[in-house]
Write a protein that holds these residues in place. Structure first.
Motif, PDB file in Angstrom:
ATOM      1  N   ARG A  27      -7.102  -7.553  -7.271  1.00  0.00           N
ATOM      2  CA  ARG A  27      -7.626  -6.239  -6.855  1.00  0.00           C
ATOM      3  C   ARG A  27      -9.120  -6.116  -7.169  1.00  0.00           C
ATOM      4  O   ARG A  27      -9.899  -5.615  -6.356  1.00  0.00           O
ATOM      5  CB  ARG A  27      -6.869  -5.100  -7.551  1.00  0.00           C
ATOM      6  CG  ARG A  27      -5.465  -4.872  -7.048  1.00  0.00           C
ATOM      7  CD  ARG A  27      -4.923  -3.504  -7.459  1.00  0.00           C
ATOM      8  NE  ARG A  27      -4.901  -3.284  -8.894  1.00  0.00           N
ATOM      9  CZ  ARG A  27      -3.912  -3.650  -9.701  1.00  0.00           C
ATOM     10  NH1 ARG A  27      -2.858  -4.284  -9.209  1.00  0.00           N
ATOM     11  NH2 ARG A  27      -3.966  -3.401 -11.004  1.00  0.00           N
ATOM     12  N   GLU A  63      -2.510  -9.756 -10.675  1.00  0.00           N
ATOM     13  CA  GLU A  63      -2.659  -8.741  -9.629  1.00  0.00           C
ATOM     14  C   GLU A  63      -3.949  -7.936  -9.829  1.00  0.00           C
ATOM     15  O   GLU A  63      -4.623  -7.599  -8.861  1.00  0.00           O
ATOM     16  CB  GLU A  63      -1.443  -7.798  -9.633  1.00  0.00           C
ATOM     17  CG  GLU A  63      -0.135  -8.453  -9.207  1.00  0.00           C
ATOM     18  CD  GLU A  63      -0.145  -8.855  -7.748  1.00  0.00           C
ATOM     19  OE1 GLU A  63      -0.473  -8.004  -6.900  1.00  0.00           O
ATOM     20  OE2 GLU A  63       0.171 -10.028  -7.442  1.00  0.00           O
ATOM     21  N   LYS A  64      -4.285  -7.642 -11.075  1.00  0.00           N
ATOM     22  CA  LYS A  64      -5.526  -6.904 -11.352  1.00  0.00           C
ATOM     23  C   LYS A  64      -6.746  -7.740 -10.969  1.00  0.00           C
ATOM     24  O   LYS A  64      -7.712  -7.225 -10.388  1.00  0.00           O
ATOM     25  CB  LYS A  64      -5.600  -6.501 -12.825  1.00  0.00           C
ATOM     26  CG  LYS A  64      -6.904  -5.754 -13.171  1.00  0.00           C
ATOM     27  CD  LYS A  64      -6.884  -5.165 -14.546  1.00  0.00           C
ATOM     28  CE  LYS A  64      -8.267  -4.680 -14.976  1.00  0.00           C
ATOM     29  NZ  LYS A  64      -8.908  -3.772 -14.024  1.00  0.00           N
ATOM     30  N   PHE A  70      -1.106   1.604  -9.493  1.00  0.00           N
ATOM     31  CA  PHE A  70      -2.419   0.965  -9.675  1.00  0.00           C
ATOM     32  C   PHE A  70      -3.237   1.787 -10.676  1.00  0.00           C
ATOM     33  O   PHE A  70      -3.898   1.236 -11.562  1.00  0.00           O
ATOM     34  CB  PHE A  70      -3.194   0.887  -8.353  1.00  0.00           C
ATOM     35  CG  PHE A  70      -2.700  -0.184  -7.409  1.00  0.00           C
ATOM     36  CD1 PHE A  70      -1.797  -1.154  -7.816  1.00  0.00           C
ATOM     37  CD2 PHE A  70      -3.143  -0.218  -6.088  1.00  0.00           C
ATOM     38  CE1 PHE A  70      -1.347  -2.134  -6.947  1.00  0.00           C
ATOM     39  CE2 PHE A  70      -2.701  -1.196  -5.205  1.00  0.00           C
ATOM     40  CZ  PHE A  70      -1.802  -2.147  -5.646  1.00  0.00           C
ATOM     41  N   LYS A  86     -14.657  -3.372  -2.372  1.00  0.00           N
ATOM     42  CA  LYS A  86     -14.132  -2.025  -2.112  1.00  0.00           C
ATOM     43  C   LYS A  86     -15.211  -1.158  -1.460  1.00  0.00           C
ATOM     44  O   LYS A  86     -15.782  -0.273  -2.098  1.00  0.00           O
ATOM     45  CB  LYS A  86     -13.675  -1.374  -3.414  1.00  0.00           C
ATOM     46  CG  LYS A  86     -12.538  -2.130  -4.086  1.00  0.00           C
ATOM     47  CD  LYS A  86     -12.215  -1.545  -5.446  1.00  0.00           C
ATOM     48  CE  LYS A  86     -11.156  -2.369  -6.133  1.00  0.00           C
ATOM     49  NZ  LYS A  86     -10.891  -1.927  -7.513  1.00  0.00           N
ATOM     50  N   HIS A 100       0.813  -1.215   0.000  1.00  0.00           N
ATOM     51  CA  HIS A 100       0.000   0.000   0.000  1.00  0.00           C
ATOM     52  C   HIS A 100       0.848   1.266   0.000  1.00  0.00           C
ATOM     53  O   HIS A 100       0.365   2.345   0.372  1.00  0.00           O
ATOM     54  CB  HIS A 100      -0.947   0.007   1.207  1.00  0.00           C
ATOM     55  CG  HIS A 100      -1.951  -1.106   1.170  1.00  0.00           C
ATOM     56  ND1 HIS A 100      -2.994  -1.130   0.268  1.00  0.00           N
ATOM     57  CD2 HIS A 100      -2.056  -2.250   1.889  1.00  0.00           C
ATOM     58  CE1 HIS A 100      -3.707  -2.235   0.447  1.00  0.00           C
ATOM     59  NE2 HIS A 100      -3.154  -2.927   1.423  1.00  0.00           N
TER      60      HIS A 100
END
Length: 777
Positions: free
Chosen positions: A643, A639-640, A241, A648, A233
């Motif tokens: 995510r 990774e996408k 990102f 969220k 982060h």
């Protein structure tokens, strides 16, 4: 001569255009010969005072005889001899070395590149070459726009100066925005009107989030200093990102070229080369890098410029007996016992086994206990207040005792005792209730014995004896030795500085200190001007030893040193390479000094990981570009997916009114409905009721910043509490309190649930902007 050089260096940064004439006039008026330093055009020999008032004076070419300081040479590693450098026009382009051109080549070809090269080889200068090439390649009517990210504010300041000096002579506009200036600067407008912007990354991240900066397409080149931080982060990764969402989301908007600079890519927790390759590939994927640029063809030249220091590990025997530690440990046991019996409900916290006094683990444990005690609740609110206040005091004292043991373990017992005496002096000056009186009495009963033990020469720390021998030996062999001494904590920085100054055998040393800007307990870190002053003094041979925490091991350009001492200081492989890389001079040495076998073993592990990292990079460089790109694209896709799969939830502000209770005694301070936000970061409380809840005392360091004038400290007015709540000062024309959330416990009015927050941004309450009309009512 040295004074004149320093003065000229300062004047060159002046914003007064006609300073050369003013200076020359002043020097000639006093009849001295310093004007021989100047070579001035014939047309300037005769001028009158009235010229100084003429706004239309033409700028003349003036050359200054100067000796470029080592810090500047580190930037470019200028291959000129010192005599050539001293006659060089200050604004002439610096000549790059062959290895620097090699490092810059892939980026100049337009490839996203990680530049991996040792500390001190001039990576910043390589980034200047890349930046210059990038800006010049645009055809007429199109413009490049570069952003350079620096993690730490001292690095930001340093790079802003370097880029400004280099590019403003070429006609480019350079500016910088950091956390200290962002509030007063229109970020989007500043980016729009400049060619090169130096930023701390959080500034851009904030402006991407709030939409002030619509996308990264506004830039044509992004340079990440210390790019190994692009993970998890960290703001670097959060910025990337945004980049990867744009790239993988099929956007037609152009993306900026990405360049990363680092002295060590790291290997994480890798146990073998295969895992190390996977770790490095993930970093490349995060930065969308297709190339890792290292020096291969010009390695011999690099080795002549960057000297790898000789590494020496020294295991020191600890003290055989430690009466000081026994006394402090006994006081801690007594304090723990009193804390345990204050409440059956909280007593269980002290049942945990294997707590070792004088360790970082104990510090972590006591912080957790401290937090648990602050949000402890009972039906009987008076009893709750009594218990919470008592536990606050006991845990605060345990923390200070633990700090004392850590200091005495690595420095003098006397330094640890002085730290403890300062704490108890502050306790006496505050509320000083029955518990504090009892704890103070117990300490004072042991004080004479602690004084005797700490003053006994036989209890001298063996580590300090070894440090003394290393310093004496190195400065005897080379009196011009320049040293950086790395330590773990700020308290240890102060203790070792005092030890050096009080040691008559080390009076040849002039110690400077360099610590971070953060805040610990009631002590504030070094301000940015103070850090700059220390670094300037070290570069200018004012101090010959710099005692530093981790703030000096990454990114800050420090003059050439030939001695680096890691005093009980070890981190991961990245930290090892960077702190070791501070020893740049030929024949330099790097000592690791420790009484802990685990510390030395960890350093040996880091050396193994460094080799594994270099082997892995060599293997990756043998891959053809298509194979490497396929691997990177696969990681980015994975990774996408991760995510996108994660929920969220947007934090929804809780509109319900909440109580803020004193974090020490739990008395009611105010309600969230009465809190107002000033300039997005400061929090005040309106209404007369709050004024009755606190008392004010003059601020030890009053100062002004922006629209604020800091005048006083405010404390809980509850009897025998005196908990620090924040400051009282002037905002424009209003006298207002400014509170800090970590000083309070937040209680839900409906459920009675209590929570603790360390930062306002983590507290999801309904924020109301400050308006002058409310104050006038």
């Amino acid at each position: 001569m040295a004074g004149a050089e320093k003065m000229a260096e300062c004047l060159l940064r002046s914003d007064k255009e006609n300073w050369p004439k003013i200076l020359k006039l002043a020097l000639e008026k006093d009849g001295n010969i310093f004007n021989e330093l100047w070579i001035i055009e014939e047309g300037m020999k005769d001028f009158e005072i009235k010229d100084l008032e003429d706004d239309k004076i033409e700028h003349s070419d003036i050359q200054i005889f100067y000796q470029e300081d080592p810090g500047d040479q580190n930037l470019s590693q200028n291959p000129c001899s010192p005599s050539e450098v001293s006659h060089t026009n200050l604004y002439s382009p610096l000549k790059p070395r062959s290895y620097q051109l090699e490092l810059a080549l892939p980026a100049k070809e337009g490839k996203n590149t990680i530049i991996y090269a040792p500390t001190g080889c001039g990576k910043t200068f390589v980034s200047l070459l890349i930046c210059e090439h990038h800006l010049q390649k645009f055809s007429q009517g199109r413009k490049g726009k570069v952003v350079f990210f620096a993690n730490q504010v001292p690095v930001y300041e340093q790079q802003k100066t370097v880029f400004s000096r280099y590019f403003e002579r070429l006609g480019y506009r350079v500016t910088g925005i950091s956390g200290a200036t962002a509030e007063n600067v229109p970020v989007a407008q500043t980016i729009e009107s400049n060619d090169i912007i130096i930023l701390t990354p959080q500034i851009l991240l904030n402006n991407l989030k709030n939409g002030t900066v619509p996308s990264l397409s506004i830039f044509t080149l992004m340079i990440f200093d210390e790019c190994h931080n692009t993970s998890k982060h960290h703001p670097y990764n959060m910025i990337m990102f945004n980049y990867l969402e744009q790239k993988l989301g099929g956007s037609s908007d152009p993306l900026p070229q990405v360049i990363g600079l680092t002295a060590s890519v790291g290997v994480g927790d890798a146990k073998n080369t295969e895992e190390a390759i996977a770790y490095i590939c993930k970093l490349c994927a995060s930065l969308d890098a297709s190339v890792i640029a290292t020096v291969k063809e010009n390695l011999e030249e690099l080795e002549q410029v960057v000297y790898k220091p000789q590494k020496i590990s020294r295991k020191v025997k600890p003290r055989t007996t430690n009466r000081f530690k026994l006394i402090i440990s006994q006081l801690m046991k007594e304090t723990e016992h009193m804390a345990k019996i204050i409440s059956e409900e909280l007593g269980y916290l002290f049942e945990i086994q294997d707590r070792v006094f004088g360790t970082q683990k104990y510090e972590q444990w006591i912080v957790e206990v401290h937090k648990a005690c602050r949000v402890f609740q009972l039906p009987d609110k008076e009893e709750e207040s009594r218990i919470c206040k008592a536990m606050y005091l006991y845990t605060s004292h345990l923390r200070k005792y633990n700090d004392t043991l850590i200091i005495s373990e690595d420095a003098q017992m006397k330094a640890g005792l002085d730290y403890l005496k300062d704490f108890f002096n502050n306790v006496r000056a505050a509320a000083f209730d029955e518990i504090e009186q009892d704890l103070t009495r117990r300490f004072e009963e042991k004080l004479p014995e602690l004084e005797n033990v700490s003053m006994d020469p036989s209890n001298e720390n063996p580590k300090l004896k070894d440090l003394h021998l290393i310093l004496q030996e190195e400065y005897h062999v080379n009196p011009k030795t320049r040293t950086i001494l790395f330590v773990k904590t700020r308290a240890l920085v102060d203790a070792l500085k005092k030890w050096i100054e009080e040691n008559s055998a080390l009076n040849f040393l002039k110690p400077g200190i360099l610590t971070g800007r953060g805040r610990t307990s009631n002590k504030t870190g070094m301000t940015l001007p103070a850090q700059k002053c220390v670094l300037d003094s070290f570069r200018a041979n004012g101090d010959n030893i710099l005692i530093a925490t981790s703030v000096a091991d990454e990114g800050i350009d420090i003059a050439q040193c030939n001695l680096v001492i890691l005093y009980e200081y070890v981190g991961n492989v990245i930290k090892m390479i960077q702190s070791r890389g501070r020893g740049r001079a030929k024949g330099s040495k790097c000592y690791l000094l420790s009484s802990n076998a685990d510390v030395i073993e960890k350093e040996n592990t880091n050396l193994y990981k460094e080799k594994m990292m270099n082997d892995s990079i060599s293997i990756l460089q043998t891959w053809d570009e298509a194979t490497f790109q396929k691997r990177i694209h696969h990681i980015q896709g994975q990774e996408k997916f991760i995510r996108d799969s994660q929920p969220k939830p947007k934090p929804v502000p809780d509109k319900g009114n909440k109580r803020l209770l004193c974090g020490k005694c739990k008395v009611l301070a105010c309600y969230t409905d009465d809190i107002r936000v000033i300039e997005e970061s400061h929090h005040t409380v309106i209404g007369d009721a709050f004024k009755e809840c606190f008392v004010s005392k003059p601020h030890p360091k009053p100062r002004s910043y922006g629209n604020f004038e800091k005048k006083e400290k405010i404390f809980c007015a509850s009897q025998n509490c005196g908990h620090d709540w924040g400051i009282h000062g002037k905002y424009k024309t209003f006298e207002i309190p400014v509170i800090k959330i970590e000083s309070f416990v937040v209680e839900d009015i409906v459920t009675g649930l209590q929570k603790q927050y360390t930062k306002w941004k983590d507290f999801p309450y309904k924020k109301i902007e400050f308006h002058a009309t409310e104050m006038s009512k």
